[in-house]
Write an enzyme that holds these catalytic residues in place. Structure first.
Site, PDB file in Angstrom:
ATOM      1  N   SER A 140       1.150  -0.897  -0.150  1.00 28.50           N
ATOM      2  CA  SER A 140      -0.303  -0.005  -0.232  1.00 28.50           C
ATOM      3  C   SER A 140       1.027   1.691   0.651  1.00 28.50           C
ATOM      4  CB  SER A 140      -0.548  -0.188   1.379  1.00 28.50           C
ATOM      5  OG  SER A 140      -1.273   1.361   1.255  1.00 28.50           O
ATOM      6  N   TYR A 153      -2.928  -1.249   9.800  1.00 24.84           N
ATOM      7  CA  TYR A 153      -3.191  -0.999   7.864  1.00 24.84           C
ATOM      8  C   TYR A 153      -0.918  -0.770   7.299  1.00 24.84           C
ATOM      9  CZ  TYR A 153      -4.308  -1.283   3.096  1.00 24.84           C
ATOM     10  OH  TYR A 153      -4.432  -1.125   2.128  1.00 24.84           O
TER      11      TYR A 153
END
Ligand code: ADP
Length: 248
Positions: A140, A153
């Site tokens: 990401s 995350y």
């Protein structure tokens, strides 16, 4: 066809990037092993591929569980005889800052986003050595820069990038390429809830130079590039697909 006769194992194949990538890879000639813990959604992906004349099977698995991972790798080889492409894509997003995210959710984030890659690579490596295969990991942009309200995350996706680099260096001699995709904010079921909040939506949109969110198509095209010989001299790379966010 860029992936003619290749066998691709794709986790998180029931929705989002995983689903579209499964369909795109199948259109390019690959046979697909669609893995998801949501069995129905993985079956749906397989049905859609078959309707278009492609070959695919679904396997239900929790990618953070050792025995489940061992099983889907074995199922792939049983069905298609080899593995050429391993796309470690399944993931979870547990929103919040360090005070808000529970320790359990932090550990789950690492379990689903990171342990899953360690395990799948461990069990698939023998076959990837035989095929001189390709590994793609979904990281990401949040693993490169700090995303707001995404401590678990972001940390887990940073680990995905490091893991990608370590794997690339260790297995280049075996002809295996390992790369990561770093989506910025894309409109998927994972981000739906966050982006419904107007303030969060603006906070995520304003730093993107291209002034739009990503689409699943943007990510699937990058995955195809990294899976195919079009990227034959690229390994250990974390490719941002983020409208310029991490460059701004
Ligand atoms: P994105 O669109 O960003 O890929 P989604 O939430 O739509 O995000 O997709 C993530 C996929 O990963 C879903 O299909 C989900 O069922 C799957 N998934 C999430 N956790 C696990 C897990 N532990 N094991 C297997 N698949 C999982």
């Amino acid at each position: 066809m860029l992936l003619k006769d290749k066998v691709a194992v794709i986790t998180g194949a029931g929705s989002g990037f995983g689903k579209l990538t499964s369909k795109l890879f199948a259109k390019e000639g690959a046979k697909i092993v669609a893995v998801d813990y949501n069995e129905e959604s993985a079956k749906e992906t397989v049905e859609e591929i078959k309707k278009d004349g492609g070959k695919a099977i679904s396997v239900k698995a929790d990618v953070s569980k050792d025995s489940d991972v061992k099983n889907f790798i074995a199922e792939a080889v049983n069905e298609f005889g080899k593995i050429d492409i391993l796309f470690n894509n399944a993931g979870v997003f547990k929103p919040g800052n360090v005070e808000e995210v529970s320790f359990d959710d932090f550990k789950t984030s690492f379990g689903v986003n990171v342990d899953s890659i360690f395990l799948a690579c461990k069990y698939a490596m023998k076959y990837l050595k035989e095929s001189k295969g390709v590994i793609i990991n979904t990281a990401s942009a949040g693993g490169i820069i700090g995303f707001p309200q995404a401590v678990a995350y972001g940390a887990s996706k940073g680990a995905v990038i490091s893991l990608t680099q370590a794997l690339a260096v260790d297995y280049a001699k075996d002809g295996i390429r390992v790369n990561a995709i770093c989506p910025g904010t894309s409109k998927t079921s994972m981000t739906k809830e966050t982006l419904e909040d107007k303030d969060m939506c603006n906070a995520y949109l304003s730093p993107i130079p291209m002034a739009r969110f990503g689409t699943v198509e943007d990510i699937a095209k990058a995955a195809l590039f990294l899976a195919s010989d079009q990227s034959s001299y690229i390994t250990g790379h974390a490719l941002p697909v983020d409208g310029g966010w991490t460059m701004s």
